[in-house]
Scaffold this active site. Sequence first.
Site, PDB file in Angstrom:
ATOM      1  N   SER A 146       0.812  -1.210   0.000  1.00 19.76           N
ATOM      2  CA  SER A 146       0.000   0.000   0.000  1.00 19.76           C
ATOM      3  C   SER A 146       0.849   1.265   0.000  1.00 19.76           C
ATOM      4  O   SER A 146       0.728   2.116  -0.874  1.00 19.76           O
ATOM      5  CB  SER A 146      -0.926  -0.013   1.216  1.00 19.76           C
ATOM      6  OG  SER A 146      -1.639   1.200   1.302  1.00 19.76           O
TER       7      SER A 146
ATOM      8  N   ASP B 266       6.430  -4.563   9.502  1.00 18.87           N
ATOM      9  CA  ASP B 266       7.349  -4.505  10.644  1.00 18.87           C
ATOM     10  C   ASP B 266       8.039  -5.834  10.902  1.00 18.87           C
ATOM     11  O   ASP B 266       9.252  -5.891  11.128  1.00 18.87           O
ATOM     12  CB  ASP B 266       6.588  -4.099  11.918  1.00 18.87           C
ATOM     13  CG  ASP B 266       6.138  -2.654  11.898  1.00 18.87           C
ATOM     14  OD1 ASP B 266       6.758  -1.851  11.185  1.00 18.87           O
ATOM     15  OD2 ASP B 266       5.163  -2.331  12.600  1.00 18.87           O
TER      16      ASP B 266
ATOM     17  N   HIS C 259       7.678   3.885   9.783  1.00 19.33           N
ATOM     18  CA  HIS C 259       7.270   3.539  11.146  1.00 19.33           C
ATOM     19  C   HIS C 259       8.537   3.189  11.909  1.00 19.33           C
ATOM     20  O   HIS C 259       9.445   2.560  11.366  1.00 19.33           O
ATOM     21  CB  HIS C 259       6.295   2.364  11.136  1.00 19.33           C
ATOM     22  CG  HIS C 259       5.800   1.945  12.493  1.00 19.33           C
ATOM     23  ND1 HIS C 259       5.494   2.855  13.488  1.00 19.33           N
ATOM     24  CD2 HIS C 259       5.562   0.716  13.028  1.00 19.33           C
ATOM     25  CE1 HIS C 259       5.080   2.194  14.566  1.00 19.33           C
ATOM     26  NE2 HIS C 259       5.123   0.904  14.310  1.00 19.33           N
TER      27      HIS C 259
END
Length: 335
Positions: A26, A81, A106
């Site tokens: 995405s 992650d 992130h």
Amino acid sequence: MKTYYEKDANVDLLQGKTVAVVGYGSQGHAQAQNLRDSGVEVVVGVRPGKSYEVAKADGFEVMSVSEAVRTAQVVQMLLPDEQQAHVYKAEIEENLREGQMLLFSHGFNIHFGQINPPSYVDVAMVAPKSPGHLVRRVFQEGNGVPALVAVHQDATGTALHVALAYAKGVGCTRAGVIETTFQEETETDLFGEQAVLCGGVTALVKAGFETLTEGGYRPEIAYFECLHELKLIVDLMYEGGLTNMRHSISDTAEFGDYVTGSRIVTDGTKKEMKRVLTEIQQGEFAKKWILENQAGRPTHNAMKKAEQNHGLEKVGAELREMMSWIHAPKELVKK
């Protein structure tokens, strides 16, 4: 609060450089395409598979992650992650060169020590605060979504300037880019997901649904009152905060909000929220999630299966068949 806009960033700092976008999900597809439209040279690093073919079809030069890192001066990590540390060790670490920038959207793996870049590279974060499809669509409309920017390691002395150039290339300086730290972004993001946006909301919706059905009310009516109408309320809050929402609902609903909300989310709830935050700050959640992945996700998968079989999901699927304006995806995708 330091916020950067178009005048504060210079995308020309990326001219003559190649940006490697690692991952083409995405965020990967959105950031890569926005950068390309901003005149930045972009390559995509992914393993063979669906994402590889999609990136090729979108016109990018696609290569292995290791080759992409060797090719680029700026490397943006946009893998999930739980995959980043392994890919970093296997394909990125040994290919890093002095003066390169390693970017993230992130801070999990940097903040919790799963990735430890060498001292001779810049480490920064540009984190758009929207899902990828919105990052792309808003950019194409001539606008941008807000983002966060942080510098973890400034080996070159220009890390912030290059990160802001990247943010401008993605379109985020059109809206505003707020300066933060890896710690602040990571801990607040995890807390928001667990206590409010995902964990808190889903538990509240299920508890309300169960209370009504256990009280003898039909599941279909309980679904409408506890889940379906949630979007209507959230949209009002999203557009103008709590005040806008309360202005838009009935006076009866507003009064019920004031006198009942604190009975549901009690002082005890807030104390538990603080415990959740402490667990995040101390790395307990990160350790639990890392170990869960190393073990093959037994707890995660069992809980996921149980949640998918909840009565709320069954009645919801049936009711959504009545809603022609909802275009359910043929397969669930990570946003």
